[in-house]
Enzyme design. Structure first.
Site, PDB file in Angstrom:
ATOM      1  N   GLU A 116       0.846  -1.203   0.000  1.00 35.67           N
ATOM      2  CA  GLU A 116       0.000   0.000   0.000  1.00 35.67           C
ATOM      3  C   GLU A 116       0.876   1.246   0.000  1.00 35.67           C
ATOM      4  O   GLU A 116       2.077   1.167   0.281  1.00 35.67           O
ATOM      5  CB  GLU A 116      -0.933  -0.002   1.220  1.00 35.67           C
ATOM      6  CG  GLU A 116      -1.986  -1.103   1.132  1.00 35.67           C
ATOM      7  CD  GLU A 116      -3.036  -1.040   2.222  1.00 35.67           C
ATOM      8  OE1 GLU A 116      -2.864  -0.293   3.185  1.00 35.67           O
ATOM      9  OE2 GLU A 116      -4.034  -1.757   2.087  1.00 35.67           O
ATOM     10  N   ARG A 287      -1.036   8.833   1.023  1.00 34.71           N
ATOM     11  CA  ARG A 287      -2.448   9.175   0.808  1.00 34.71           C
ATOM     12  C   ARG A 287      -2.742  10.665   0.735  1.00 34.71           C
ATOM     13  O   ARG A 287      -3.559  11.102  -0.077  1.00 34.71           O
ATOM     14  CB  ARG A 287      -3.265   8.647   1.993  1.00 34.71           C
ATOM     15  CG  ARG A 287      -3.627   7.240   1.806  1.00 34.71           C
ATOM     16  CD  ARG A 287      -4.504   6.776   2.899  1.00 34.71           C
ATOM     17  NE  ARG A 287      -4.560   5.326   2.725  1.00 34.71           N
ATOM     18  CZ  ARG A 287      -5.131   4.514   3.565  1.00 34.71           C
ATOM     19  NH1 ARG A 287      -5.699   4.977   4.644  1.00 34.71           N
ATOM     20  NH2 ARG A 287      -5.158   3.232   3.321  1.00 34.71           N
ATOM     21  N   HIS A 348     -11.585   9.931   6.089  1.00 34.82           N
ATOM     22  CA  HIS A 348     -11.384   8.499   6.319  1.00 34.82           C
ATOM     23  C   HIS A 348     -10.876   8.168   7.722  1.00 34.82           C
ATOM     24  O   HIS A 348     -11.352   7.231   8.344  1.00 34.82           O
ATOM     25  CB  HIS A 348     -10.373   8.010   5.284  1.00 34.82           C
ATOM     26  CG  HIS A 348     -10.112   6.544   5.325  1.00 34.82           C
ATOM     27  ND1 HIS A 348     -11.127   5.614   5.222  1.00 34.82           N
ATOM     28  CD2 HIS A 348      -8.972   5.827   5.447  1.00 34.82           C
ATOM     29  CE1 HIS A 348     -10.608   4.395   5.275  1.00 34.82           C
ATOM     30  NE2 HIS A 348      -9.320   4.499   5.434  1.00 34.82           N
TER      31      HIS A 348
HETATM   32  C1  LIG Z   1     -13.913   1.690   5.022  1.00 39.49           C
HETATM   33  C2  LIG Z   1     -12.709   1.627   5.931  1.00 39.49           C
HETATM   34  C3  LIG Z   1     -11.631   0.825   5.585  1.00 39.49           C
HETATM   35  C4  LIG Z   1     -10.504   0.750   6.410  1.00 39.49           C
HETATM   36  N1  LIG Z   1      -9.464  -0.083   6.077  1.00 39.49           N
HETATM   37  C5  LIG Z   1      -8.426  -0.224   6.942  1.00 39.49           C
HETATM   38  C6  LIG Z   1      -7.393  -1.175   6.694  1.00 39.49           C
HETATM   39  O1  LIG Z   1      -7.424  -1.897   5.712  1.00 39.49           O
HETATM   40  N2  LIG Z   1      -6.365  -1.258   7.595  1.00 39.49           N
HETATM   41  C7  LIG Z   1      -6.291  -0.480   8.718  1.00 39.49           C
HETATM   42  O2  LIG Z   1      -5.344  -0.609   9.503  1.00 39.49           O
HETATM   43  N3  LIG Z   1      -7.276   0.412   8.972  1.00 39.49           N
HETATM   44  C8  LIG Z   1      -8.334   0.543   8.135  1.00 39.49           C
HETATM   45  N4  LIG Z   1      -9.329   1.449   8.420  1.00 39.49           N
HETATM   46  C9  LIG Z   1      -9.284   2.156   9.706  1.00 39.49           C
HETATM   47  C10 LIG Z   1      -9.654   1.163  10.816  1.00 39.49           C
HETATM   48  O3  LIG Z   1     -10.649   0.287  10.340  1.00 39.49           O
HETATM   49  C11 LIG Z   1     -10.163   1.863  12.053  1.00 39.49           C
HETATM   50  O4  LIG Z   1      -9.261   2.855  12.451  1.00 39.49           O
HETATM   51  C12 LIG Z   1     -10.321   0.879  13.209  1.00 39.49           C
HETATM   52  O5  LIG Z   1     -11.083  -0.213  12.794  1.00 39.49           O
HETATM   53  C13 LIG Z   1     -10.970   1.557  14.378  1.00 39.49           C
HETATM   54  O6  LIG Z   1     -11.284   0.569  15.307  1.00 39.49           O
HETATM   55  P1  LIG Z   1     -11.936   0.979  16.684  1.00 39.49           P
HETATM   56  O7  LIG Z   1     -12.113  -0.293  17.458  1.00 39.49           O
HETATM   57  O8  LIG Z   1     -11.156   2.067  17.297  1.00 39.49           O
HETATM   58  O9  LIG Z   1     -13.360   1.625  16.292  1.00 39.49           O
HETATM   59  P2  LIG Z   1     -14.574   1.048  15.420  1.00 39.49           P
HETATM   60  O10 LIG Z   1     -14.219  -0.214  14.753  1.00 39.49           O
HETATM   61  O11 LIG Z   1     -15.077   2.145  14.565  1.00 39.49           O
HETATM   62  O12 LIG Z   1     -15.691   0.735  16.531  1.00 39.49           O
HETATM   63  C14 LIG Z   1     -16.294   1.778  17.235  1.00 39.49           C
HETATM   64  C15 LIG Z   1     -17.322   1.185  18.179  1.00 39.49           C
HETATM   65  O13 LIG Z   1     -17.713   2.176  19.129  1.00 39.49           O
HETATM   66  C16 LIG Z   1     -19.117   2.175  19.284  1.00 39.49           C
HETATM   67  N5  LIG Z   1     -19.511   3.501  19.754  1.00 39.49           N
HETATM   68  C17 LIG Z   1     -19.165   4.716  19.235  1.00 39.49           C
HETATM   69  N6  LIG Z   1     -19.717   5.700  19.984  1.00 39.49           N
HETATM   70  C18 LIG Z   1     -20.426   5.094  20.975  1.00 39.49           C
HETATM   71  C19 LIG Z   1     -21.221   5.551  22.053  1.00 39.49           C
HETATM   72  N7  LIG Z   1     -21.430   6.866  22.283  1.00 39.49           N
HETATM   73  N8  LIG Z   1     -21.802   4.644  22.864  1.00 39.49           N
HETATM   74  C20 LIG Z   1     -21.641   3.319  22.659  1.00 39.49           C
HETATM   75  N9  LIG Z   1     -20.879   2.809  21.649  1.00 39.49           N
HETATM   76  C21 LIG Z   1     -20.288   3.697  20.829  1.00 39.49           C
HETATM   77  C22 LIG Z   1     -19.642   1.794  17.925  1.00 39.49           C
HETATM   78  O14 LIG Z   1     -20.975   1.345  18.036  1.00 39.49           O
HETATM   79  C23 LIG Z   1     -18.624   0.707  17.532  1.00 39.49           C
HETATM   80  O15 LIG Z   1     -19.006  -0.504  18.134  1.00 39.49           O
HETATM   81  C24 LIG Z   1     -10.459   1.529   7.606  1.00 39.49           C
HETATM   82  C25 LIG Z   1     -11.544   2.332   7.939  1.00 39.49           C
HETATM   83  C26 LIG Z   1     -12.665   2.386   7.125  1.00 39.49           C
HETATM   84  C27 LIG Z   1     -13.820   3.254   7.508  1.00 39.49           C
END
Ligand SMILES: Cc1cc2nc3c(=O)[nH]c(=O)nc-3n(C[C@H](O)[C@H](O)[C@H](O)COP(=O)(O)OP(=O)(O)OC[C@H]3O[C@@H](n4cnc5c(N)ncnc54)[C@H](O)[C@@H]3O)c2cc1C
Length: 537
Positions: A116, A287, A348
């Site tokens: 990437e 990016r 993003h």
């Molecule tokens: C389309 C896309 C593709 C991506 N591809 C990649 C990739 O290939 N490789 C990579 O490293 N990163 C990638 N990323 C970035 C990466 O996916 C995210 O940074 C990472 O998954 C975030 O994980 P997280 O557990 O912090 O949050 P998330 O996976 O977003 O989970 C957030 C959680 O918090 C909960 N939540 C939020 N607010 C509240 C609230 N007030 N009360 C209760 N629950 C709440 C939601 O319901 C959810 O369950 C991508 C992102 C996107 C959008």
């Protein structure tokens, strides 16, 4: 109603689930999500996880690529730690049943490593093009079997339980004891009490009109931590993904960078390539450079999109390597093996967040922040592709080990007296249109004034507008009974304000932040984090 547990986790993405599985080794866990368990950025991740495993790769190479992308603001100690812990966490995922794609004819089950933008080696482990779904399915299955973990979906956290509440008490004397959360279906606010609270709420993409993020990404964790008194850092660094599908029904469907990694070219609508004119790495430039180049091309030519072309690769290869993308594009009437696909940039990833130390501890005692909501120092001014899932795993692991040690050392915990939620004189709103109108206005003003290219004038305008909107929303919030939409709108307005304020403070261009009035990087005066906390601005 009151609920008690040893650990309260707000968020069920990769960060929250990993933490839950580890924390359940010590005690009881409640894990909230504001919508369905699978609605998260984690579930949408396509490209994969960056970790050193190729024969020609080294930790030093991965560290260097991360530091280069971060444009002078990464914390090198954190980068080294995250990179070096990557391979063992990948092993852990594999032991837990996650299946990464392996090379076809490899006897030793060698991983098929993707490339990437910004990476000097092939080092992206992936499960076809639905890596996030593969990991989340496995982690959810394991967590659901664990009797110590209680899932509470459709519960949206409103605010943290901070003790003492008095705003004049310095943050270092404050502690967190859980959160209030609205049961969206029953319309009642519950009190969740726990000696360890973990923010794992993900990013803030929905603050922009165009985003690759799911609807849950409204910056709730950031807003709650800020209101509680914690420091927030580097919010001006919002990553715009260069290639989201341009289609009225696609709702910003992301076309993974891995497609360019496999040779896809970016073209103007007349078929001419343009990336070589912007960067020596062409379509595989970092990016921010690709997103800015596309934005410039769109402004120059007046076109609504540019094209992404992978027709020169064998159609069978494209269908096998990108089955999910191929199918999704077909649903929109586009066959990527036969025609170039229209793409545009979209918000993003949030590089900044709640300031945490190496154990993911925020400024407030007992409050941890992991995953995209946190600012660990790994990404600096720009995230290297596929480093975020890795960061989420590493810091969830650290947070779990640290909080387990804390709980073990504490003996019996004495919880301070904490009031339950009261609605005061609030009544049901008969003007929901105010919420939808303000929501739309914030997202548009952020896209137009605080987007890929910024200027002093645009930022000033954005600040004036957001101040007026915030005052209106504040009044509305206190007059009417809360709903999920109102909670999110209040948080979006605050996060938008914090992004604008951070952008105003940075008087240079660096990484993801580009201000046409300060087009140069100023290492002498501006090589620093932008830190905000309540009462500061
Ligand atoms: C389309 C896309 C593709 C991506 N591809 C990649 C990739 O290939 N490789 C990579 O490293 N990163 C990638 N990323 C970035 C990466 O996916 C995210 O940074 C990472 O998954 C975030 O994980 P997280 O557990 O912090 O949050 P998330 O996976 O977003 O989970 C957030 C959680 O918090 C909960 N939540 C939020 N607010 C509240 C609230 N007030 N009360 C209760 N629950 C709440 C939601 O319901 C959810 O369950 C991508 C992102 C996107 C959008």
């Amino acid at each position: 109603m009151r609920h008690e547990s040893d650990f309260l986790i707000i968020g069920q993405g990769i960060a929250g689930l990993w933490f839950a599985l580890r924390a359940a080794e010590q005690g009881t866990v409640i894990i909230l999500s504001k919508k369905d368990a699978r609605e998260s950025s984690s579930n949408l991740a396509q490209g994969g996880i960056a970790a050193v495993s190729g024969k020609d790769d080294t930790f030093e190479d991965h560290v260097r690529d991360t530091l280069t992308a971060g444009a002078g603001l990464c914390r090198e100690d954190v980068v080294r730690q995250v990179v070096s812990e990557g391979p063992s966490l990948i092993e852990h995922l594999v032991e837990n049943g996650v299946q990464f794609t392996t090379l076809k004819n490899s006897q030793a089950h060698e991983f098929d490593l993707g490339l990437e933008g910004g990476h000097s080696r092939r080092r992206i482990l992936h499960a076809s093009d639905f890596t996030g779904r593969e990991i989340i399915d496995r982690l959810l299955a394991l967590a659901s079997e664990n009797p110590r973990i209680r899932f509470m979906d459709y519960h949206i956290a409103v605010d943290l339980l901070i003790h003492p509440r008095c705003r004049y008490v310095p943050v270092k004397e404050k502690s967190c004891w859980g959160a209030y959360a609205l049961d969206v279906r029953q319309k009642t606010v519950h009190t969740f009490v726990a000696p360890v609270t973990v923010l794992a709420t993900g990013g803030t993409g929905k603050v922009y009109l165009y985003t690759s993020n799911p609807d849950i990404a409204t910056g709730d964790g950031l807003a709650m931590a800020y209101r509680g008194g914690a420091r927030i850092a580097n919010l001006e660094f919002i990553q715009f993904h260069p290639t989201c599908l341009y289609h009225p029904r696609a709702k910003s469907f992301l076309i993974s960078e891995a497609v360019r990694g496999e040779g896809a070219l970016l073209l103007r609508n007349d078929g001419s390539p343009f990336m070589e004119g912007y960067h020596p790495q062409g379509c595989l430039a970092p990016r921010d450079i690709v997103a800015r180049a596309i934005d410039q091309e769109l402004k120059k030519t007046g076109a609504e999109y540019v094209l992404l072309d992978i027709r020169h690769r064998d159609p069978d290869f494209v269908r096998t390597r990108f089955p999910n993308l191929y199918r999704k594009c077909l649903e929109f009437g586009l066959d990527m093996t036969r025609e170039p696909i229209p793409v545009v940039p979209a918000a993003h990833y949030t590089c900044g967040g709640v300031v945490v130390d190496v154990n993911a501890r925020s400024d407030i005692a007992n409050l941890y922040a992991i995953g995209e909501v946190a600012c660990t120092g790994l990404h600096g001014a720009n995230r290297l592709a596929s480093n975020s899932l890795l960061e989420a795993l590493v810091f969830s692991e650290h947070a779990a080990s640290h909080s387990i040690r804390q709980l073990r050392g504490q003996g019996k915990v004495s919880v301070p007296g904490l009031p339950d939620w009261t609605s005061g004189n609030a009544v049901d709103s008969d003007e929901s249109v105010v919420v939808s109108h303000n929501w739309d206005e914030i997202r548009r003003l952020m896209w137009n004034y605080v987007g890929i290219f910024r200027s002093n004038k645009r930022l000033e305008r954005a600040k004036r507008r957001i101040d007026a909107l915030a005052a209106e929303i504040h009044q509305y919030y206190w007059d009417f009974l809360i709903t999920g939409d109102l909670i999110e709108l209040r948080n979006l307005a605050l996060v938008a304000d914090l992004i604008i304020t951070s952008a105003v403070q940075r008087k240079e261009s660096r990484g993801l932040h580009y201000n046409i009035n300060y087009p140069m990087t100023d290492d002498l005066n501006e090589r620093r984090d932008t830190i905000l906390w309540k009462g500061y601005h």
